[in-house]
Design an enzyme around this catalytic site. Sequence first.
Site, PDB file in Angstrom:
ATOM      1  N   CYS A 134      48.928  32.009  41.111  1.00 62.73           N
ATOM      2  CA  CYS A 134      48.228  33.262  40.802  1.00 62.73           C
ATOM      3  C   CYS A 134      47.179  33.621  41.847  1.00 62.73           C
ATOM      4  O   CYS A 134      46.499  34.636  41.709  1.00 62.73           O
ATOM      5  CB  CYS A 134      47.618  33.159  39.412  1.00 62.73           C
ATOM      6  SG  CYS A 134      48.883  32.773  38.188  1.00 62.73           S
ATOM      7  N   HIS A 267      38.792  36.298  37.985  1.00 65.67           N
ATOM      8  CA  HIS A 267      40.193  36.087  37.600  1.00 65.67           C
ATOM      9  C   HIS A 267      40.336  36.445  36.120  1.00 65.67           C
ATOM     10  O   HIS A 267      41.226  37.192  35.753  1.00 65.67           O
ATOM     11  CB  HIS A 267      40.561  34.632  37.872  1.00 65.67           C
ATOM     12  CG  HIS A 267      42.021  34.340  37.814  1.00 65.67           C
ATOM     13  ND1 HIS A 267      42.966  35.148  38.386  1.00 65.67           N
ATOM     14  CD2 HIS A 267      42.710  33.308  37.242  1.00 65.67           C
ATOM     15  CE1 HIS A 267      44.178  34.628  38.176  1.00 65.67           C
ATOM     16  NE2 HIS A 267      44.042  33.524  37.484  1.00 65.67           N
ATOM     17  N   HIS A 302      48.107  39.754  33.036  1.00 67.56           N
ATOM     18  CA  HIS A 302      48.033  38.879  34.204  1.00 67.56           C
ATOM     19  C   HIS A 302      49.296  39.113  35.029  1.00 67.56           C
ATOM     20  O   HIS A 302      50.400  38.775  34.605  1.00 67.56           O
ATOM     21  CB  HIS A 302      47.932  37.426  33.752  1.00 67.56           C
ATOM     22  CG  HIS A 302      47.645  36.465  34.871  1.00 67.56           C
ATOM     23  ND1 HIS A 302      47.753  36.808  36.204  1.00 67.56           N
ATOM     24  CD2 HIS A 302      47.257  35.167  34.852  1.00 67.56           C
ATOM     25  CE1 HIS A 302      47.445  35.768  36.951  1.00 67.56           C
ATOM     26  NE2 HIS A 302      47.135  34.759  36.152  1.00 67.56           N
TER      27      HIS A 302
END
Lengths: 375, 232
Positions: A134, A267, A302
């Site tokens: 990620c 994040h 996400h």
Amino acid sequence: MSVCVVDMALHSALGDLDETWDGLLAGKSGVRPIARFVTDKYLTGMGAWIDGLPQSSDSSAVHVLLDNVWDGFGSVPTDAHLLIATTKGGIDMLEPLRRGTATNVPDLDNAALLQTISARFGLAGRGSNINAACASSTIAVAHGAAMIAAGDVDAVLVVCFDLLTEFVFSGFSALQALDPQPSRPFDKDRKGLSLGEGAAALLLMSEERAVREGRASLGTILGWGVANDANHITAPARDGCGLIQAVNNALKRATVAPQAISGISAHGTGTVYNDLMELVAFEQVFPHGTPPLNSIKGALGHTLGAAGGIEVVLGLRSLASGQLLPTVGLQNPEERAVGLVSSDVQLLSDGLLLSTNSGFGGINAALILEKGGAA
Amino acid sequence: MSVTIRGIGWVTVAGMGGGRGADGFSMPQGELPKLKRKDVFNDAYLRFGRIDAFSKLGLAAITFALRDAGLEEWDVKRPIGVVAATRYGCLTTDSDYFDSVVPDHGALASPNLFAYTLPNCFLGEAAIRFGLTGPSVVINEETPDGLGGIRMALDLIRWGECETVVAGVSDLERPAVADFGEQAPGSVFLVLSRDADAAGYGVLSRGDGGELLSGGEVVASVEALVKKALKR
């Protein structure tokens, strides 16, 4: 050598860049019931998916997703170096293959996707895909900036993308990482993430070339840092050691003190451990007080390898407008986040924006962004 | 600027090991050895038995390279980077994982397999095992020379991002589900360091056109590079 962003575009569950920006400012969410595959056996049926992406056995939806991005993107010099960032690329093609409804799988090859994008802009080189979970596109932007800063090249095209597929959805469900409700980053009652999909493109250029070609700077990549926790494959280090190292490296590269940071695009996945780890790390990096921070993942989900690139694009808009986007889904902030995070727009004072991402494999990456002349 | 090759490790169809004292190195086509913990580690590293084949392959070659460089043992985490090039990555693991999803609409999806459906996870395994806190990145390129990871490692060192990087290439045999072209299976890693005085296997640099140079000569492939280095 200074590194400018001279063009940028994205496509998310809320639409193109303008639609996504306006939607996020209004507190809108792209998380909704998934109609793409059966979700009965999973922790949730919610995700931030994009209407109109084809679910075909012949070709990955990545191509249409990227076409959506190109609609808002200008010309690219043919000597630009290409860096793409995707964790699972055309993994939607594995599904019909294993279900026995397809036999041809060229889109599973990230090198083939590189070739397609390179050909789209007539680029001289094929470039590389960067895969670091990620943090993939954060690292791609960092790598592109480092190439320009070192004088190796003077233009880099960064393209990032990931799809919301049953492959990925089932996995995060099996890991018990999905919130049954739309995710609530930095909320004390958060229970996991919502998955999303999206793509972004950024054209990086040396300041010298941007000036020479009359391209306005949308922002500057001032600093970057990458570090591994060396702690766990799927969970963050609770002391935030890797993120602290990544941010400190970025500050050092930018030659700025922590006090120069006026906001953080975190994040903020909405998982219990990620969000807490980030807050712990920021307390260490900013001993005089953590700047205001946000997460867009409660609204866009996400987007995995695309997350960092999307967040850079929106971060540069934030710097230009002086507005830190709302953290959609937030109701009751985690104790450590009280006063730092809000479900409303927060004012972003003059200064720099820190953008961070972390991922499986223990990887962490940080970028320091400076406001440009126009956005 | 040049960097020194301080250690070399590999697992190929022809064998496994590291450094000059190991069995002959080559990268033929064929079937890779089935790795067992005792092939690689002397201690009870039970985790090795639980990770997927792609991760085992890469972790084993990294271990041999670090051992050859004298960097296997550590007390304090070190800012050493790891970069790996791969063509197929963890596609075999992806297939195995998705086969656990298909039968009952995902009710039996394997969380353990899913954790290894990111090709960078074996770099995380190496980071944990050896305390490596530098950048850890997997790259995919079309070029068949297997040198992409080594090129990136040189850049990371040249740009001042790291002093030492473990870099190489790693691929299992071609998966049943895909054919992206011939690619010799195997995993080869080099320990590269800025320290020009370190004893080792020679130096690497980038040419004016970005090409990889070993002793001033253009490097054609990972296999050619390692063969030349071991003869030195």
